[in-house]
Design an enzyme around this catalytic site. Structure first.
Site, PDB file in Angstrom:
ATOM      1  N   SER A  58       0.897  -1.385   0.107  1.00 53.28           N
ATOM      2  CA  SER A  58      -0.071   0.113  -0.132  1.00 53.28           C
ATOM      3  C   SER A  58       1.132   1.174   0.021  1.00 53.28           C
ATOM      4  O   SER A  58       1.262   1.930   0.804  1.00 53.28           O
ATOM      5  CB  SER A  58      -0.887   0.079   1.099  1.00 53.28           C
ATOM      6  OG  SER A  58      -0.057  -0.081   2.461  1.00 53.28           O
ATOM      7  N   HIS A 170      -2.965  -6.469   2.388  1.00 51.83           N
ATOM      8  CA  HIS A 170      -2.178  -7.423   3.156  1.00 51.83           C
ATOM      9  C   HIS A 170      -2.406  -8.911   3.400  1.00 51.83           C
ATOM     10  O   HIS A 170      -1.772  -9.549   3.937  1.00 51.83           O
ATOM     11  CB  HIS A 170      -1.376  -7.042   4.459  1.00 51.83           C
ATOM     12  CG  HIS A 170      -0.732  -5.592   4.306  1.00 51.83           C
ATOM     13  ND1 HIS A 170      -0.035  -4.854   5.329  1.00 51.83           N
ATOM     14  CD2 HIS A 170      -0.133  -4.962   3.300  1.00 51.83           C
ATOM     15  CE1 HIS A 170       0.463  -3.796   4.826  1.00 51.83           C
ATOM     16  NE2 HIS A 170       0.538  -3.850   3.694  1.00 51.83           N
ATOM     17  N   GLU A 179      -4.504  -2.871   9.132  1.00 57.03           N
ATOM     18  CA  GLU A 179      -3.485  -3.430  10.251  1.00 57.03           C
ATOM     19  C   GLU A 179      -4.551  -3.371  11.532  1.00 57.03           C
ATOM     20  O   GLU A 179      -4.866  -2.155  11.950  1.00 57.03           O
ATOM     21  CB  GLU A 179      -2.350  -2.714  10.411  1.00 57.03           C
ATOM     22  CG  GLU A 179      -1.658  -3.193   9.120  1.00 57.03           C
ATOM     23  CD  GLU A 179      -0.354  -2.298   8.897  1.00 57.03           C
ATOM     24  OE1 GLU A 179       0.106  -1.843  10.092  1.00 57.03           O
ATOM     25  OE2 GLU A 179       0.027  -1.899   8.011  1.00 57.03           O
ATOM     26  N   GLU A 222       2.417  -9.778   7.145  1.00 56.48           N
ATOM     27  CA  GLU A 222       3.026  -9.124   8.246  1.00 56.48           C
ATOM     28  C   GLU A 222       2.954 -10.046   9.428  1.00 56.48           C
ATOM     29  O   GLU A 222       3.409  -9.727  10.512  1.00 56.48           O
ATOM     30  CB  GLU A 222       2.473  -7.686   8.602  1.00 56.48           C
ATOM     31  CG  GLU A 222       2.952  -6.731   7.445  1.00 56.48           C
ATOM     32  CD  GLU A 222       2.572  -5.350   7.661  1.00 56.48           C
ATOM     33  OE1 GLU A 222       1.890  -4.877   8.798  1.00 56.48           O
ATOM     34  OE2 GLU A 222       3.120  -4.421   6.919  1.00 56.48           O
ATOM     35  N   ASP A 259      -4.293   0.824  11.301  1.00 54.44           N
ATOM     36  CA  ASP A 259      -3.847   1.488  10.364  1.00 54.44           C
ATOM     37  C   ASP A 259      -4.960   1.190   9.082  1.00 54.44           C
ATOM     38  O   ASP A 259      -4.924   0.280   8.649  1.00 54.44           O
ATOM     39  CB  ASP A 259      -2.418   0.957   9.660  1.00 54.44           C
ATOM     40  CG  ASP A 259      -1.892   1.672   8.432  1.00 54.44           C
ATOM     41  OD1 ASP A 259      -2.813   2.530   8.099  1.00 54.44           O
ATOM     42  OD2 ASP A 259      -0.959   1.207   7.964  1.00 54.44           O
ATOM     43  N   GLU A 302      -3.643   5.192  12.329  1.00 54.59           N
ATOM     44  CA  GLU A 302      -2.870   5.652  11.119  1.00 54.59           C
ATOM     45  C   GLU A 302      -3.695   5.828   9.852  1.00 54.59           C
ATOM     46  O   GLU A 302      -4.357   4.877   9.561  1.00 54.59           O
ATOM     47  CB  GLU A 302      -1.903   4.707  11.031  1.00 54.59           C
ATOM     48  CG  GLU A 302      -0.526   4.785   9.834  1.00 54.59           C
ATOM     49  CD  GLU A 302       0.025   3.299   9.721  1.00 54.59           C
ATOM     50  OE1 GLU A 302       0.241   2.894  10.773  1.00 54.59           O
ATOM     51  OE2 GLU A 302       0.722   3.493   8.678  1.00 54.59           O
ATOM     52  N   ASP A 329       1.003   8.278   7.302  1.00 55.98           N
ATOM     53  CA  ASP A 329       1.863   7.487   6.470  1.00 55.98           C
ATOM     54  C   ASP A 329       2.043   7.803   5.053  1.00 55.98           C
ATOM     55  O   ASP A 329       2.805   8.408   4.771  1.00 55.98           O
ATOM     56  CB  ASP A 329       1.433   6.131   6.908  1.00 55.98           C
ATOM     57  CG  ASP A 329       2.282   5.158   6.100  1.00 55.98           C
ATOM     58  OD1 ASP A 329       3.441   5.584   5.515  1.00 55.98           O
ATOM     59  OD2 ASP A 329       1.961   3.730   6.031  1.00 55.98           O
ATOM     60  N   LYS A 354       9.585   5.526   7.159  1.00 50.41           N
ATOM     61  CA  LYS A 354      10.148   4.405   6.404  1.00 50.41           C
ATOM     62  C   LYS A 354      10.966   5.011   5.572  1.00 50.41           C
ATOM     63  O   LYS A 354      10.661   5.802   4.811  1.00 50.41           O
ATOM     64  CB  LYS A 354       8.773   3.803   5.473  1.00 50.41           C
ATOM     65  CG  LYS A 354       7.755   3.112   6.312  1.00 50.41           C
ATOM     66  CD  LYS A 354       6.414   3.244   5.164  1.00 50.41           C
ATOM     67  CE  LYS A 354       5.405   2.317   6.145  1.00 50.41           C
ATOM     68  NZ  LYS A 354       3.986   2.509   5.067  1.00 50.41           N
ATOM     69  N   HIS A 382       8.642  -1.171   9.430  1.00 52.75           N
ATOM     70  CA  HIS A 382       8.963  -1.898   8.341  1.00 52.75           C
ATOM     71  C   HIS A 382       7.983  -1.709   7.178  1.00 52.75           C
ATOM     72  O   HIS A 382       7.244  -0.724   7.153  1.00 52.75           O
ATOM     73  CB  HIS A 382       8.761  -3.309   8.747  1.00 52.75           C
ATOM     74  CG  HIS A 382       7.465  -3.671   9.016  1.00 52.75           C
ATOM     75  ND1 HIS A 382       6.752  -4.839   9.333  1.00 52.75           N
ATOM     76  CD2 HIS A 382       6.172  -2.651   9.150  1.00 52.75           C
ATOM     77  CE1 HIS A 382       5.540  -4.823   9.557  1.00 52.75           C
ATOM     78  NE2 HIS A 382       4.995  -3.596   9.470  1.00 52.75           N
ATOM     79  N   LYS A 405       6.956   0.046  14.238  1.00 48.07           N
ATOM     80  CA  LYS A 405       5.995  -0.889  13.803  1.00 48.07           C
ATOM     81  C   LYS A 405       6.761  -2.143  13.056  1.00 48.07           C
ATOM     82  O   LYS A 405       7.193  -1.481  12.039  1.00 48.07           O
ATOM     83  CB  LYS A 405       5.118   0.027  12.949  1.00 48.07           C
ATOM     84  CG  LYS A 405       3.870  -0.755  12.517  1.00 48.07           C
ATOM     85  CD  LYS A 405       2.960   0.257  11.681  1.00 48.07           C
ATOM     86  CE  LYS A 405       2.772   0.083  10.294  1.00 48.07           C
ATOM     87  NZ  LYS A 405       1.703   0.403   9.584  1.00 48.07           N
TER      88      LYS A 405
HETATM   89  C1  2PG Z   1       1.793   0.320   5.885  1.00 51.92           C
HETATM   90  C2  2PG Z   1       3.008  -0.488   5.691  1.00 51.92           C
HETATM   91  C3  2PG Z   1       3.642  -1.171   6.782  1.00 51.92           C
HETATM   92  P1  2PG Z   1       3.187  -1.092   3.054  1.00 51.92           P
HETATM   93  O1  2PG Z   1       0.930   0.870   5.233  1.00 51.92           O
HETATM   94  O2  2PG Z   1       2.039   1.127   6.988  1.00 51.92           O
HETATM   95  O3  2PG Z   1       2.727  -2.005   7.565  1.00 51.92           O
HETATM   96  O4  2PG Z   1       2.460  -1.374   4.693  1.00 51.92           O
HETATM   97  O5  2PG Z   1       4.486  -1.605   3.476  1.00 51.92           O
HETATM   98  O6  2PG Z   1       2.528  -2.300   2.354  1.00 51.92           O
HETATM   99  O7  2PG Z   1       2.893   0.147   2.688  1.00 51.92           O
HETATM  100 MG    MG Z   2       0.381   2.564   6.761  1.00 48.54          MG
END
Ligand code: 2PG
Ligand code: MG
Length: 442
Positions: A58, A170, A179, A222, A259, A302, A329, A354, A382, A405
């Site tokens: 995502s 996911h 999440e 995850e 999330d 989130e 995010d 990230k 991550h 996280k």
């Molecule tokens: C998120 C992440 C990690 P992705 O959205 O926060 O949990 O997912 O790495 O798929 O963006």
């Molecule tokens: Mg996120």
């Protein structure tokens, strides 16, 4: 002083053991079986740093660009162009630089890429190089990375936001949010936090198997379970029940985090969101969140709205201000300009960090520092496609963010981070502190 003078200074500081003598890359694979970039940096003193690039499912539109081959091999997911970029362009340009001056090394990477979104060399080539470089510097000094980056004062172990039920992109189920996380805030140490979280994870497994049958305990990307649930509250109820049957108190020993990854449930044309099969306007979704935080001990939400929804983030933040932290995010993508915008609009209480969203450690460091100096949260994270590289464990401790996280306590690419945090806690001995109690009460 002009740029080349800085280069000369750093080249000729008389400490040759820190100079980069070799850089090379190869194609390896990530936790989803997709190719990814591994970079190795070697110093003249024999220090070796190896880093691997993670990859999101995502992904935010404003993330730095991940370069994929786009040809027949690996369904277009190969990274041989990014690997070649390291070997052909990055390696010769970094040789001779002092690995300790990582901000200078990162600037060089940004310069030779020359684009605003790392699209020429690829953020997947650049991020592994940036991280391998600091690892090589730390290794030359025979120091753990968290200490090289944070100094001897870094001793705060992060509280994990542990994603134990997976939905959205996911998992192959119908949960609209991506999440459902537990945060073991009530523990006194990181290892205790991990223990009690694992006890809850196992209770959850038992509960899901009893209620939904054996296929409910299959895990998503995850490591969280991916049960055939249809509503977000079904997942939140399961978390509360698991916490209680493991003998802990929800809202005291554990808080919850979500999330929503709401860009994935957003319908652009109608400006609505699809939640639990129902179409909601932003106003309806705000009311829905308010009801959730009044029912469950949710400390963090989130990405509650899509990646341009600064206004809606700010609105929700006002409505839940005393209880729940609103975190960006996809909204902020570790990019300092987007974080500044979110801060100026009072849209966030903090951000997910990230490194591959922005491309270098230095740029992530700037974002972390801005957030911490503004008394906001920085949650080191991550990606859903990750690797055995434990580097984010060191980054969370180095900058003392107090929060990480990194998925469920299952699957090697997730446990590599938890195990590294256990090692860091062990090395720190009595000096180690735990971030759980700094999250604040509900
Ligand atoms: C998120 C992440 C990690 P992705 O959205 O926060 O949990 O997912 O790495 O798929 O963006
Ligand atoms: Mg996120």
């Amino acid at each position: 002083m002009v740029k080349s003078d800085v280069d000369d200074l750093i080249r000729d500081n008389g400490m040759s053991e820190f100079k980069i003598s070799d850089v090379y890359a190869l194609q390896v694979i990530d936790s989803r079986g997709d190719p990814t970039v591994e970079v190795v940096v070697i110093t003249e003193g024999g220090g070796v740093g190896r880093a691997l690039t993670p990859s999101g499912a995502s992904r935010g539109t404003y993330e730095a660009v991940e370069l994929r081959d786009g040809d027949r091999r690996y369904n277009g997911r190969g990274v041989s162009r990014a690997v070649d970029n390291v070997n052909k362009y990055i390696a010769p340009s970094l040789k001779g630089l002092d690995s300790r001056y990582y901000r200078h090394v990162d600037r060089r990477l940004i310069e030779i890429d020359g684009t605003s979104n790392k699209s020429r060399l690829g953020a997947n080539a650049i991020v592994a190089t940036s991280l391998a470089n600091v690892k090589a510097a730390a290794d030359t000094l025979k120091m753990p990375l968290y200490q090289f980056l944070g100094g001897f004062k870094s001793r705060l172990l992060p509280a994990p936001l542990m994603n134990v039920i997976n939905g959205g992109l996911h998992a192959g189920n119908e949960l609209s949010f991506q999440e459902f996380m537990i945060i073991p805030v009530g523990a006194d140490s990181f290892s205790e936090a991990l223990r009690i979280a694992i006890e809850v994870y196992k209770e959850l497994k038992k509960h899901l198997k009893e209620k939904y049958g054996p296929s409910a305990i299959n895990v998503g990307d995850e490591g969280g379970y991916a049960p055939p649930m249809k509503s977000n509250s079904e997942a939140l109820n399961a978390l509360v029940q698991a916490i209680r049957s493991a003998g802990y108190v929800d809202g005291l020993d554990f808080m919850l985090a979500l999330d929503a990854a709401a860009s994935q449930i957003y319908n652009d044309s109608s400006n609505t969101y699809t939640v639990d099969g129902i179409s909601m306007t932003s106003e309806e979704l705000i009311d829905y969140y308010v009801e959730l935080v009044n029912t469950y001990p949710i400390k963090i939400i989130e990405d509650p709205f899509h990646e341009e929804g600064f206004k809606e983030f700010a609105e929700l933040r006002k409505r839940v201000a005393s209880k729940t932290l609103i975190i960006g995010d996809d909204l902020t993508v570790t990019n300092i300009e987007r974080i500044k915008k979110a801060l100026s609009l009072d849209a966030i209480d903090g951000c997910i960090i990230k490194i591959n969203q922005v491309g270098t450690l230095s740029e992530s460091e700037d974002s972390i520092n801005l957030l911490l100096m503004s008394s906001k949260r920085a949650i080191i994270s991550h990606r859903s496609g990750d690797t055995e590289d434990p580097v984010i464990a060191h980054i969370a401790v180095a900058y003392e963010t107090g929060l990480i996280k990194t998925g469920a306590p299952a699957r090697g690419e997730r446990t590599s981070k938890y195990n590294e945090l256990l090692r860091i806690e062990h090395w720190l001995g009595g000096d180690a502190k735990y971030g759980g109690k700094y999250l604040g009460k509900i």
